[in-house]
Enzyme design. Sequence first.
Site, PDB file in Angstrom:
ATOM      1  N   HIS A 292       0.858  -1.186   0.000  1.00 37.46           N
ATOM      2  CA  HIS A 292       0.000   0.000   0.000  1.00 37.46           C
ATOM      3  C   HIS A 292       0.888   1.228   0.000  1.00 37.46           C
ATOM      4  O   HIS A 292       1.717   1.404   0.888  1.00 37.46           O
ATOM      5  CB  HIS A 292      -0.927   0.023   1.224  1.00 37.46           C
ATOM      6  N   CYS A 293       0.721   2.082  -0.997  1.00 35.27           N
ATOM      7  CA  CYS A 293       1.573   3.258  -1.158  1.00 35.27           C
ATOM      8  C   CYS A 293       0.817   4.501  -0.710  1.00 35.27           C
ATOM      9  O   CYS A 293      -0.227   4.842  -1.282  1.00 35.27           O
ATOM     10  CB  CYS A 293       2.021   3.395  -2.615  1.00 35.27           C
TER      11      CYS A 293
END
Length: 346
Positions: A180-181
């Site tokens: 997850h960025c």
Amino acid sequence: MDFLSLFGIYVVCVLTCIFLVCKCSRYEQTPVGRLYSCWSELGSRWVPEWMQRFSQKALHRIFHQRNSLFVILHLLLEGAVYGEFSYEVFGFCIEMDTGVPSLVVPYLLLAMKTYFFYQCCHRDPGTVTEENHVALVAVYQYDRVLFQPGVSCPTCLFVKPARSKHCRVCNRCVHRFDHHCVWVNNCVGARNARHFLLYLLCVCAMAGDIMVLTADMLFHAVLHSNLLHAYYIDQQGQQQPVGFLFIIQHLFLTFPRIVFMLGFLVVVFLLVAGYALFHLYLALVNQTSNEWYRRKGRGCQHCNGSPSQGHWHPPQHTQSHRFYSRGILRNLREVFQPLTHSEKKD
């Protein structure tokens, strides 16, 4: 504003960037991560408990819940760099007879990066739903090391396909989950991994191109001012040639915003280039960062869960890291054209 004040602001900003990278990544076992942990432990002895609780809640809200803070920060930093480049550097480069095509390249890269950035932010990364669950289960075989058959997601209430993972930030299972960025406020998975890789490469190219143009402009400014052959009188009244540090200080005081931008671009280029090369390596060997970190035993415990929850897998001495590899060309093709049906390895 004097040189020391400007340099102090520059150091604070660089340290802030390192802090953000440390918090955004899962490099707890690296020297930078250990230094940050040590600094946090020492600081906790002097910071009031109520302030520690407040900061922990704030950091949890920023890094472990979906929000657009880093997307906005990304756009602001990008706007500041391109604003300074267009306002000052572009004009100096025109005066130095720099070719117009060379000056247009950063704006072309910006357009390309904006497209890939938009795709990373808004494209579905590969959410596993009841409608596509059966088809996604047939895409990859279970390696029986990191991915075991028959393991159900307690939140989504269906059997996890191989290489998928439930993201607690987005609250969904993602096919071929990478990470997850926070910078795109989205997961990176099977359907947007190619956009994320190209986005990183475009950011590197943007930072590198503007960095070269800016450094060339400053170099020509030094040549035109004849600083390389200048002298100054020291405290003893002796004539001394101008040194490298004097030239740097002169540039810092004459072009403070440009020098600050150049230093920022150097830091961004080195950090993003390293991260882009890491993801390019993962693409070549058909791995995700989630799988790489879990095999190294460095995964984020918040995202992966604790051992008692059955989500955490300690590193094992096995050759399963090549389990999904199908050759360099096929691995790259799989990133840019995600598999939609089961394919056995040759």
